[in-house]
Every structure is written in structure tokens, then in C-alpha cells.
Scaffold this active site. Structure first.
Site, short mmCIF file in Angstrom:
data_model
loop_
_atom_site.label_atom_id
_atom_site.label_comp_id
_atom_site.label_asym_id
_atom_site.label_seq_id
_atom_site.Cartn_x
_atom_site.Cartn_y
_atom_site.Cartn_z
N CYS A 1 -2.37 -0.77 -10.16
CA CYS A 1 -2.61 0.54 -9.56
C CYS A 1 -3.44 1.41 -10.50
O CYS A 1 -3.08 1.59 -11.67
CB CYS A 1 -1.28 1.23 -9.24
N LEU B 1 0.85 -1.19 0.00
CA LEU B 1 0.00 0.00 0.00
C LEU B 1 0.89 1.24 0.00
O LEU B 1 1.68 1.44 0.93
CB LEU B 1 -0.92 0.02 1.23
N SER C 1 -5.87 -5.56 2.20
CA SER C 1 -5.42 -4.22 1.80
C SER C 1 -5.97 -3.18 2.76
O SER C 1 -5.48 -3.03 3.87
CB SER C 1 -5.86 -3.93 0.36
N GLN D 1 7.78 -4.69 -4.29
CA GLN D 1 6.92 -4.49 -5.45
C GLN D 1 7.46 -3.38 -6.34
O GLN D 1 7.79 -2.28 -5.85
CB GLN D 1 5.48 -4.15 -5.05
N GLY E 1 -9.41 -7.73 -2.53
CA GLY E 1 -10.60 -6.90 -2.70
C GLY E 1 -11.68 -7.28 -1.70
O GLY E 1 -12.20 -8.40 -1.74
N ASP E 2 -12.00 -6.37 -0.78
CA ASP E 2 -13.04 -6.58 0.24
C ASP E 2 -12.67 -7.66 1.27
O ASP E 2 -13.55 -8.25 1.88
CB ASP E 2 -14.39 -6.91 -0.39
N LYS F 1 0.52 -8.51 -9.60
CA LYS F 1 -0.72 -8.06 -8.97
C LYS F 1 -1.46 -7.19 -9.97
O LYS F 1 -0.91 -6.22 -10.50
CB LYS F 1 -0.44 -7.28 -7.68
#
Length: 338
Positions: free
Chosen positions: A114, A31, A238, A84, A215-216, A153
Site C-alpha cells: 500500500c 481494495l 484491482s 489481508q 497491475g493493469d 502482496k
């Protein structure tokens, strides 16, 4: 909430990323502006076996700098760790990957998801979904330059009219990717709407390499549901870890034991926020104080007068000011608990 027998069987073996075995199926997402050395240390306290990721690093920036950016700094004790990278130049990416491995990275993760304009306008991040040939060339070049696994990713596609993830994911595997993490949204969605886990399930069906769902993943319950629905090999946390560095460990513990950990109390969360503040001050000085404001605000939820405290910590100028505010809030909450 229970794990199905098939999921239990999958989780009973290490996550295999090429030649690397990781003893956790829960990963902490990279992040930007968040997953620095300090944040990773807090997450790892509760999830010692989980794969962590640095903030994403520009390969072009590394190419032109005489010294490596501090963003690549890795503690020797914080394995497993991945660095990353993002860029659209295969040769710059290969060079940056070699430097990342020299710093201690056990895998190289390539950001192809991104959605931020300043990244996509330079040909990086999710813009590579529109340039699959270049994306594949990057993976092939990086995989040939380093002796650690290379992972990708990415997202479902540029927008709902360009969901090309099935073909794109297969290209990444064929180019040499050892694992694919899929955020179940398009670039156009950003972080809005619900993640579409059904697409993750479809990608899992066409790949032989591990697929990680992203995601979620905001709770243990959501993580289990996602794993059951998608058949993914793991989950990546995340935004759910913002102000809650306990999340990766909570999910990891449940997947390994079938038992939930007690949720941290507001006092425990504020004590963690105070430690976070002090560590950022020690590590980055004044810049760490400015960066701590957003972190402290994220911790301030779910208790009496949280919004008032959130407003105050968002404007602190010194570590002493922040500690004083947090100490007073902790004392009030302790009194309420008695």
C-alpha cells in the site's frame, strides 16, 4: 486471442497456495473501502471459485479493540477467502492472524505494498520494502502462528532508485510466504504509468512459490498478455473491477474455456448497480448509502448521458432516490435498444 499450449497446461491444474488448492488462477484484489461483503458477493456470482480478499485490516487496531471490526466479517459460503492484514509489529500481526483464521480465513495475506501515506508513515504497506528484516520477521512470526498459508502482496520497490524486489521477494519466500502477489509499480508511482510486467517475469524466475501478477489487469486481453509475458501463476484484478464486478469472472471463464463471455450491456450494468445500492443499504444502512455513491458513479460509463447520471448518483441521500434515478436511466436505455 488464444492461449499458448504452455499457458493452457499451467491453467489446467489448480493454483496451489501452500496446502490450499484454488480452482481459479484469477483473484480479486483487496481494495480499501471497496471489497466488503457486498462487493465480494457480486464478484463471486461470476467467479465462484476465485480467491477473494477482505479490505486490509490493521493488526494494531485489532489488538486494541474488544470486538473484531466488521471489516473482517466473512460469509460462511464465500470460500475461498483471505483476510489481508497490515502492520509493522510481528507479534500484533501473529495475534491478528489467529483471529482472522478463527473468522474463517483460508489464507492470511500481508500487505507490503500500500502506497498511502497514512499507512506507510506507521511502518506498514510499502514502507516494509525499506525494512526487509522486519518484513521477513512478520512473515516468519505469522506463518508460525497459524496453520493456513501466509501470502504477501507488495510492489517493485520504494522508487526507481530503490527497486529491490528480487532480493525482497526471495526473503519473503525464505521466511515462509506461500505465495507472492506483485504489483508492477513502485511506491512512488502510486497508480500512475504502466505496470512493469517485465519485473514480474524476473521475480517469477527466482521464486519457487506461486507468483501472481497485479497491475493493469483491466480486461481479458490484458490478463492473457500479462500471463504470457510474465509466466506468472495467475493474475489479480484491482481497479478494473470498480463498477465492473464481472471482470474476474470474465477472465476466469476465458482462461478455462478459451471463449469470451458477452460483455454486459449498459442495462445489465445499471441493474447490477441498483442491486449493489440496495445490498449496501441492507448491510450498512445510511453509511451504505454514502459508500454507494462512488460505486454507482463507477458503473456510469459507456452509454448516453452517463456523465449526467454519474453526477446525480454521486449525491444521493436515500436508497429510494438512487433507485429512482437508476430505474429512469434503465428505462431510457431499454427504449434506445428497441
Amino acid at each position: 486471442m488464444t492461449l499458448s499450449p504452455s499457458l493452457q497446461a499451467k491453467l489446467s491444474t489448480p493454483l496451489k497456495i501452500g496446502s490450499l488448492e484454488v480452482n481459479s488462477h484469477v483473484l480479486q484484489s483487496p481494495l480499501s473501502g471497496v471489497t466488503d461483503l457486498v462487493f465480494r458477493r457480486l464478484v463471486r456470482r461470476y467467479a465462484p471459485k476465485s480467491m477473494m480478499y477482505t479490505e486490509m485490516v490493521s493488526a494494531t487496531e485489532i489488538h486494541h479493540l474488544k470486538e473484531l471490526p466488521r471489516i473482517m466479517e466473512i460469509d460462511p459460503d464465500e470460500q475461498p477467502i483471505s483476510i489481508q492484514l497490515f502492520d509493522c509489529h510481528p507479534d500484533f500481526m501473529a495475534d491478528a492472524a489467529q483471529k482472522a483464521v478463527a473468522e474463517g480465513a483460508q489464507t492470511i495475506d500481508i500487505n507490503m505494498g500500500c502506497p498511502v501515506n497514512k499507512i506507510t508513515q506507521k511502518g506498514g504497506g510499502s514502507s516494509l520494502l525499506r525494512q526487509p528484516e522486519i518484513a521477513a520477521a512478520i512473515v516468519k512470526e505469522v506463518a508460525g502462528a497459524v496453520d493456513v498459508p501466509v501470502t504477501v502482496k507488495t510492489r517493485l520497490g520504494w522508487d526507481d532508485g530503490e527497486i529491490n524486489i528480487l532480493d525482497f521477494a526471495k526473503r519473503m519466500e525464505d521466511a515462509g510466504a506461500a505465495m507472492l502477489t506483485l504489483h508492477g509499480r513502485t511506491r512512488a508511482q502510486g497508480y500512475n504509468g504502466s505496470a512493469r510486467w517485465d519485473w514480474i517475469a524476473r521475480v517469477k524466475e527466482v521464486l519457487s512459490i506461486p507468483v501472481i501478477a497485479n497491475g493493469d489487469i483491466v480486461s481479458v486481453e490484458f490478463a492473457v498478455r500479462c500471463l504470457e509475458e510474465t509466466g506468472a501463476d495467475g493474475v489479480m484484478c484491482s481497479r478494473g473491477t470498480l463498477g465492473h464486478p464481472f471482470l474476474v469472472g470474465e477472465i476466469d471463464y476465458f482462461l478455462k474455456t478459451g471463449n469470451p463471455l458477452p460483455s454486459p450491456t449498459p442495462v445489465e450494468r445499471l441493474e447490477c448497480s441498483k442491486e449493489h445500492l440496495c445490498l449496501l443499504w441492507e448491510y450498512k444502512g445510511k453509511r451504505g448509502i454514502f459508500q454507494s455513491r462512488k460505486h454507482l458513479a463507477w458503473y456510469c460509463t459507456g452509454f448516453a448521458n452517463a456523465s449526467e447520471l454519474r453526477d446525480k448518483v454521486s449525491r444521493i441521500e436515500t436508497v429510494e432516490e438512487g433507485c429512482e434515478l437508476l430505474d429512469r436511466a434503465i428505462a431510457r436505455l431499454v427504449c434506445l435498444e428497441k
